[in-house]
Design an enzyme around this catalytic site. Structure first.
Site, PDB file in Angstrom:
ATOM      1  N   ARG A  45       0.852  -1.444  -0.390  1.00 47.94           N
ATOM      2  CA  ARG A  45      -0.190  -0.215   0.029  1.00 47.94           C
ATOM      3  C   ARG A  45       0.553   1.002  -0.233  1.00 47.94           C
ATOM      4  O   ARG A  45       2.347   1.307   0.699  1.00 47.94           O
ATOM      5  CB  ARG A  45      -0.809  -0.237   0.867  1.00 47.94           C
ATOM      6  CG  ARG A  45      -1.833   1.016   1.620  1.00 47.94           C
ATOM      7  CD  ARG A  45      -2.314   1.148   2.907  1.00 47.94           C
ATOM      8  NE  ARG A  45      -3.270  -0.083   1.940  1.00 47.94           N
ATOM      9  CZ  ARG A  45      -3.811  -0.406   3.581  1.00 47.94           C
ATOM     10  NH1 ARG A  45      -4.253  -0.034   4.664  1.00 47.94           N
ATOM     11  NH2 ARG A  45      -4.775  -1.229   4.001  1.00 47.94           N
TER      12      ARG A  45
ATOM     13  N   LYS B 103      -6.502   7.536  12.439  1.00 45.23           N
ATOM     14  CA  LYS B 103      -5.800   7.676  10.487  1.00 45.23           C
ATOM     15  C   LYS B 103      -6.656   9.030  11.516  1.00 45.23           C
ATOM     16  O   LYS B 103      -8.013   9.709  11.919  1.00 45.23           O
ATOM     17  CB  LYS B 103      -7.460   7.320  10.193  1.00 45.23           C
ATOM     18  CG  LYS B 103      -7.302   5.456  10.044  1.00 45.23           C
ATOM     19  CD  LYS B 103      -8.380   4.733   9.736  1.00 45.23           C
ATOM     20  CE  LYS B 103      -7.866   3.454   8.728  1.00 45.23           C
ATOM     21  NZ  LYS B 103      -8.940   2.097   8.415  1.00 45.23           N
TER      22      LYS B 103
ATOM     23  N   ARG C 254      -1.825   6.881   9.777  1.00 43.31           N
ATOM     24  CA  ARG C 254      -2.040   6.536   8.578  1.00 43.31           C
ATOM     25  C   ARG C 254      -2.045   7.168   7.601  1.00 43.31           C
ATOM     26  O   ARG C 254      -1.790   9.023   7.620  1.00 43.31           O
ATOM     27  CB  ARG C 254      -3.113   5.840   8.277  1.00 43.31           C
ATOM     28  CG  ARG C 254      -3.524   4.067   9.229  1.00 43.31           C
ATOM     29  CD  ARG C 254      -2.155   2.922   8.431  1.00 43.31           C
ATOM     30  NE  ARG C 254      -2.468   1.978   9.241  1.00 43.31           N
ATOM     31  CZ  ARG C 254      -3.175   0.820   9.243  1.00 43.31           C
ATOM     32  NH1 ARG C 254      -3.585   1.137   8.176  1.00 43.31           N
ATOM     33  NH2 ARG C 254      -3.094   0.041  10.297  1.00 43.31           N
TER      34      ARG C 254
ATOM     35  N   CYS D 278     -14.312  -2.189   5.974  1.00 46.18           N
ATOM     36  CA  CYS D 278     -13.308  -1.125   5.116  1.00 46.18           C
ATOM     37  C   CYS D 278     -13.978  -0.066   4.299  1.00 46.18           C
ATOM     38  O   CYS D 278     -13.577   0.934   3.225  1.00 46.18           O
ATOM     39  CB  CYS D 278     -12.015  -1.862   4.703  1.00 46.18           C
ATOM     40  SG  CYS D 278     -11.373  -2.921   6.210  1.00 46.18           S
TER      41      CYS D 278
HETATM   42 FE1  SRM Z   1      -9.538  -1.958   6.079  1.00 50.78          FE
HETATM   43  C1  SRM Z   1      -7.670  -4.810   7.995  1.00 50.78           C
HETATM   44  C2  SRM Z   1      -8.550  -3.215   2.887  1.00 50.78           C
HETATM   45  C3  SRM Z   1     -10.000   1.165   5.099  1.00 50.78           C
HETATM   46  C4  SRM Z   1     -11.151  -0.809   8.878  1.00 50.78           C
HETATM   47  N1  SRM Z   1      -8.140  -3.355   6.115  1.00 50.78           N
HETATM   48  C5  SRM Z   1      -7.900  -4.675   6.768  1.00 50.78           C
HETATM   49  C6  SRM Z   1      -6.909  -6.136   6.190  1.00 50.78           C
HETATM   50  C7  SRM Z   1      -5.478  -5.480   6.315  1.00 50.78           C
HETATM   51  C8  SRM Z   1      -7.172  -7.402   6.263  1.00 50.78           C
HETATM   52  C9  SRM Z   1      -5.991  -7.371   7.180  1.00 50.78           C
HETATM   53  O1  SRM Z   1      -5.862  -6.829   8.407  1.00 50.78           O
HETATM   54  O2  SRM Z   1      -5.895  -9.130   6.550  1.00 50.78           O
HETATM   55  C10 SRM Z   1      -7.639  -4.825   4.668  1.00 50.78           C
HETATM   56  C11 SRM Z   1      -6.648  -5.840   3.312  1.00 50.78           C
HETATM   57  C12 SRM Z   1      -7.538  -6.654   2.502  1.00 50.78           C
HETATM   58  C13 SRM Z   1      -6.935  -6.619   0.968  1.00 50.78           C
HETATM   59  O3  SRM Z   1      -6.666  -7.782   0.306  1.00 50.78           O
HETATM   60  O4  SRM Z   1      -6.703  -5.399   0.278  1.00 50.78           O
HETATM   61  C14 SRM Z   1      -8.104  -3.779   4.308  1.00 50.78           C
HETATM   62  N2  SRM Z   1      -9.017  -1.076   4.403  1.00 50.78           N
HETATM   63  C15 SRM Z   1      -9.422  -2.221   3.175  1.00 50.78           C
HETATM   64  C16 SRM Z   1      -8.960  -0.980   1.989  1.00 50.78           C
HETATM   65  C17 SRM Z   1      -7.507  -1.773   1.372  1.00 50.78           C
HETATM   66  C18 SRM Z   1     -10.726  -1.230   1.746  1.00 50.78           C
HETATM   67  C19 SRM Z   1     -10.673  -0.932   0.564  1.00 50.78           C
HETATM   68  O5  SRM Z   1     -11.366  -1.618  -0.315  1.00 50.78           O
HETATM   69  O6  SRM Z   1     -10.386  -0.167  -0.062  1.00 50.78           O
HETATM   70  C20 SRM Z   1      -8.959  -0.208   2.626  1.00 50.78           C
HETATM   71  C21 SRM Z   1      -7.015   0.288   2.255  1.00 50.78           C
HETATM   72  C22 SRM Z   1      -6.999   2.329   3.469  1.00 50.78           C
HETATM   73  C23 SRM Z   1      -5.657   2.345   3.185  1.00 50.78           C
HETATM   74  O7  SRM Z   1      -5.850   3.527   1.815  1.00 50.78           O
HETATM   75  O8  SRM Z   1      -5.480   2.427   3.514  1.00 50.78           O
HETATM   76  C24 SRM Z   1      -9.338  -0.007   4.116  1.00 50.78           C
HETATM   77  N3  SRM Z   1     -10.453  -0.164   6.802  1.00 50.78           N
HETATM   78  C25 SRM Z   1     -10.709   1.247   6.339  1.00 50.78           C
HETATM   79  C26 SRM Z   1     -11.364   1.951   6.127  1.00 50.78           C
HETATM   80  C27 SRM Z   1     -12.160   3.029   6.192  1.00 50.78           C
HETATM   81  C28 SRM Z   1     -11.247   4.315   6.297  1.00 50.78           C
HETATM   82  O9  SRM Z   1     -10.271   4.549   6.865  1.00 50.78           O
HETATM   83  O10 SRM Z   1     -12.155   5.363   5.913  1.00 50.78           O
HETATM   84  C29 SRM Z   1     -11.922   0.887   7.918  1.00 50.78           C
HETATM   85  C30 SRM Z   1     -13.177   1.391   8.741  1.00 50.78           C
HETATM   86  C31 SRM Z   1     -12.509   2.803   9.315  1.00 50.78           C
HETATM   87  C32 SRM Z   1     -11.737   2.498  10.822  1.00 50.78           C
HETATM   88  O11 SRM Z   1     -10.457   2.704  10.566  1.00 50.78           O
HETATM   89  O12 SRM Z   1     -12.201   2.180  11.803  1.00 50.78           O
HETATM   90  C33 SRM Z   1     -10.853   0.054   7.538  1.00 50.78           C
HETATM   91  N4  SRM Z   1      -9.418  -2.219   8.416  1.00 50.78           N
HETATM   92  C34 SRM Z   1     -10.130  -1.810   9.590  1.00 50.78           C
HETATM   93  C35 SRM Z   1      -9.954  -2.632  10.620  1.00 50.78           C
HETATM   94  C36 SRM Z   1     -10.849  -2.523  11.850  1.00 50.78           C
HETATM   95  C37 SRM Z   1      -9.916  -2.022  12.880  1.00 50.78           C
HETATM   96  C38 SRM Z   1     -10.488  -1.391  14.125  1.00 50.78           C
HETATM   97  O13 SRM Z   1     -10.510  -0.499  14.040  1.00 50.78           O
HETATM   98  O14 SRM Z   1     -11.085  -2.768  14.423  1.00 50.78           O
HETATM   99  C39 SRM Z   1      -8.759  -3.834  10.287  1.00 50.78           C
HETATM  100  C40 SRM Z   1      -8.664  -5.221  10.846  1.00 50.78           C
HETATM  101  C41 SRM Z   1      -7.122  -5.245  11.825  1.00 50.78           C
HETATM  102  O15 SRM Z   1      -7.323  -3.581  11.724  1.00 50.78           O
HETATM  103  O16 SRM Z   1      -7.782  -5.446  13.213  1.00 50.78           O
HETATM  104  C42 SRM Z   1      -9.114  -3.855   8.358  1.00 50.78           C
HETATM  105 FE1  SF4 Z   2     -11.025  -7.711   4.489  1.00 51.62          FE
HETATM  106 FE2  SF4 Z   2     -13.109  -7.086   6.288  1.00 51.62          FE
HETATM  107 FE3  SF4 Z   2     -11.492  -5.026   5.452  1.00 51.62          FE
HETATM  108 FE4  SF4 Z   2     -12.767  -6.219   3.600  1.00 51.62          FE
HETATM  109  S1  SF4 Z   2     -14.045  -5.354   5.523  1.00 51.62           S
HETATM  110  S2  SF4 Z   2     -11.651  -5.952   3.455  1.00 51.62           S
HETATM  111  S3  SF4 Z   2     -13.475  -7.987   4.162  1.00 51.62           S
HETATM  112  S4  SF4 Z   2     -10.936  -6.736   6.495  1.00 51.62           S
END
Ligand code: SRM
Ligand code: SF4
Length: 564
Positions: free
Chosen positions: A73, A207, A142, A475
């Site tokens: 990323r 974030k 981030r 996400c």
């Molecule tokens: Fe996310 C984890 C993809 C935005 C909340 N996110 C992941 C992981 C890395 C899975 C992992 O931990 O093994 C995913 C990788 C999937 C893949 O194969 O690419 C993943 N997150 C993404 C992306 C690529 C989704 C997308 O379709 O675009 C986004 C990348 C953002 C970036 O460029 O940095 C992405 N993730 C978000 C957002 C939206 C935002 O930030 O505006 C959220 C919700 C906001 C937040 O953080 O509360 C988000 N991702 C999570 C979470 C839950 C965090 C929590 O507080 O519980 C996880 C799981 C974790 O961190 O344990 C996670």
């Molecule tokens: Fe993976 Fe769940 Fe984030 Fe979708 S919402 S990219 S399934 S961690």
């Protein structure tokens, strides 16, 4: 009694500022993976070890190790990409990645499927373009996101400058990144100090997002620290601070929940950097380091109290926050097509389904963007809704840009239904290790069925906000969707309804753990009523609340007095 620290806290502490044994793992030819502890540290460098989940079972049967590969990323503050960078990123996608370029919901790029041996040349090539992957993941600040549309006022340029400044100045200082990926000098002796992060970094990811009303196209209330730019007399007067937003939750665990950030006050531009740094520092000191599920700022605030947090912030800053200034958001989607900025330049927002730039049949999105990058003299802006803006185009260049867009099938925004244009889906299967259900790969199928129902009720032009996530981590920020599907198991989702169209009200579970047939059967009569009973301009989520289909929302955290 002190709580037991989580395993990851020990890994960070002993890592010598994020080095661990990553170098040794990368050099090991026997496996496509690196050591378990190092996979956690690798995130801070911008990469996740993954395996192809479609092939897991087959490879297990063949007694092969999973097909390990890495997701990478970039850190692109404000989502700004120059044409020269674009061409390099595109080449990396073609040479090393498995599925094109993926625009994320935080306005950057991901590359999937990079084999271990190709990680270093990929990161080095990104670095040569003056971009980076450092701290794109991990327990740090981030990628800082900001309203990407460079059009309405001088404040937009300033917003980008602030996103870049915060991203740069509050990034980790470790030289491990240079050492591992850029042939930097090897550390001898004690690791360098990390003034903000210390030896154990933050308890969890952090974030920051910056929005300029009336556009909330970054979902400012989903950020740990949301910055709401306040313009007065055409000038940037400062920022309202909103703290404690976050989406992640765990099914069946009420101690985890999505939460909107709360507005706690206003700072001037001169005060912003210190305020952001101190918010992070308090979270560093107060965040839960024993249970990662409860480690985000939102839980710190609910545990300690927002008033107590604000008082501590003012104590550390040595000044009081001013009262929050009025603001009003009207929209959290992107505005497609051409728009002209105040300086006369033009900006073209293109829709990219699920942010995936790939060549498929007539839709040669990756090739089309490459062609654009070859001729474009402005820049590109990635959006938090997974789209791309061809920005800063001279009037004379518009026709040439339009022709490339049309030839490559990038002009879908002209024909698509409103629900399709506004839909967001997270990556989920096959790369995401946490996915419980399909998301990106399911979006085309569910959209087709929803469009069929919407067409039946004359609602194809209704801009209903649909968000899909393969699990409750959220996400795609699904808790802010007017309709959201949150994955439970293969083919099964929680159906959530009732957010607004400005990112200021969370939705609620309407039907739990249901399949596609139940989702469509539930939505169809609601579409019928919406078509017949909606007030002019009323969004679907607002209608469901007003008409009593959904109970009145719980108290909003955004105090009414600051919403103009
Ligand atoms: Fe996310 C984890 C993809 C935005 C909340 N996110 C992941 C992981 C890395 C899975 C992992 O931990 O093994 C995913 C990788 C999937 C893949 O194969 O690419 C993943 N997150 C993404 C992306 C690529 C989704 C997308 O379709 O675009 C986004 C990348 C953002 C970036 O460029 O940095 C992405 N993730 C978000 C957002 C939206 C935002 O930030 O505006 C959220 C919700 C906001 C937040 O953080 O509360 C988000 N991702 C999570 C979470 C839950 C965090 C929590 O507080 O519980 C996880 C799981 C974790 O961190 O344990 C996670
Ligand atoms: Fe993976 Fe769940 Fe984030 Fe979708 S919402 S990219 S399934 S961690």
């Amino acid at each position: 009694m002190a709580l037991k620290l989580s395993e990851l806290e020990h890994i960070k502490e002993e890592s010598r500022q994020l080095r661990g044994s990553i170098a040794e793992g990368l050099a090991d030819p026997v496996t496509g993976a690196i050591g378990e502890a190092d996979t956690k540290l690798l995130k801070f460098h911008g990469s996740y070890q993954q395996d192809d989940r479609d092939l897991r079972e087959e490879r297990r049967r063949q007694k092969l190790e999973p097909l390990y590969a890495f997701m990478l990323r970039a850190r692109l503050p404000g989502g700004v990409v120059t044409p020269a960078q674009w061409l390099v990123f595109d080449r990396l996608a073609t040479d090393y990645a498995s599925s094109g370029l993926r625009i994320t919901t935080r306005q950057t790029f991901q590359w999937h499927g990079i084999l271990k041996g190709n990680l270093k040349p990929t990161i080095a090539a990104i670095h040569q373009t003056m971009a980076s992957t450092i701290a794109a993941c991990g327990d740090v600040l981030r990628n800082v996101v900001s309203t990407p549309l460079p059009m309405q006022s001088a404040a937009h340029a300033q917003a980008y400058a602030w996103a870049a400044k915060l991203s740069e100045e509050l990034a980790p200082r470790t030289t491990a990144y240079h050492e591992l990926w850029l042939d930097g000098e090897k550390l001898v002796g004690e690791p360098e100090p990390e003034p903000l992060y210390g030896r154990t970094y933050l308890p969890r990811k952090f974030k920051i997002g910056l929005a300029i009303p009336p556009l909330n196209d970054i979902d400012v209330f989903a950020q740990d620290l949301g910055l709401i730019a306040i313009e007065e007399d055409g000038e940037l007067a400062g920022f309202n601070l909103a703290v404690g937003g976050g989406m992640g939750a765990t099914h069946g665990d009420a101690s985890t929940y999505p939460r909107l950030a709360e507005v706690i006050g206003f700072v001037t531009p001169e005060q912003l950097r210190d305020a952001a740094e101190q918010v992070i520092a308090i979270q560093r000191d107060w965040g839960d380091r024993s249970e990662r599920k409860h480690a985000r700022l939102k839980y710190t605030l609910d545990r300690r109290g927002t008033g107590v947090f604000k008082a501590e912030l003012e104590r550390r800053l040595g000044f009081g926050l001013q009262s929050a200034r009025p603001f009003r958001f009207d929209h959290n989607g992107d505005r497609y097509g051409w728009l002209q900025g105040q300086d006369g330049r033009w900006h073209l927002t293109l829709h990219v389904e699920s942010g995936r730039l790939l060549d498929r049949g007539e839709h040669r999105l990756l090739s089309g963007m490459r062609e654009l990058a070859r001729v474009h003299t402005g820049d590109f802006r990635l959006t938090c809704n997974q789209n791309v803006i061809v920005a800063n185009v001279k009037a004379a260049d518009r026709a040439r840009i339009d022709a490339i867009v049309a030839t490559h099938g990038l002009d879908g925004y002209r024909r698509q239904s409103a629900i399709r244009r506004h839909a967001i889906a997270c990556v989920a299967l096959p790369t995401c290790g946490l996915a419980m259900a399909e998301s990106e790969r399911y979006l085309p199928a569910i959209l087709e069925k929803l469009e069929e129902r919407l067409a039946h009720h004359g609602l194809l032009d209704a801009p209903i906000l649909l968000r899909l996530s393969g699990c409750p981590n959220g996400c795609s920020r699904p808790y802010l969707g007017e309709i959201a599907l949150v994955g439970r198991a293969p083919g099964r989702y929680d159906l959530r309804l009732g957010a607004d169209f400005a990112g200021q009200r969370l939705n609620r579970i309407h039907r739990e753990n249901v399949d596609e047939a139940a989702i469509l059967a539930t939505l169809d009569p609601l579409f019928e009523r919406y078509a017949a009973e909606r007030a002019p301009g009323e969004g679907f989520g607002d209608f469901l609340v007003r008409s009593g289909v959904l109970a009145p929302p719980p108290v909003r955290r955004i105090p009414a007095e600051v919403v103009a």
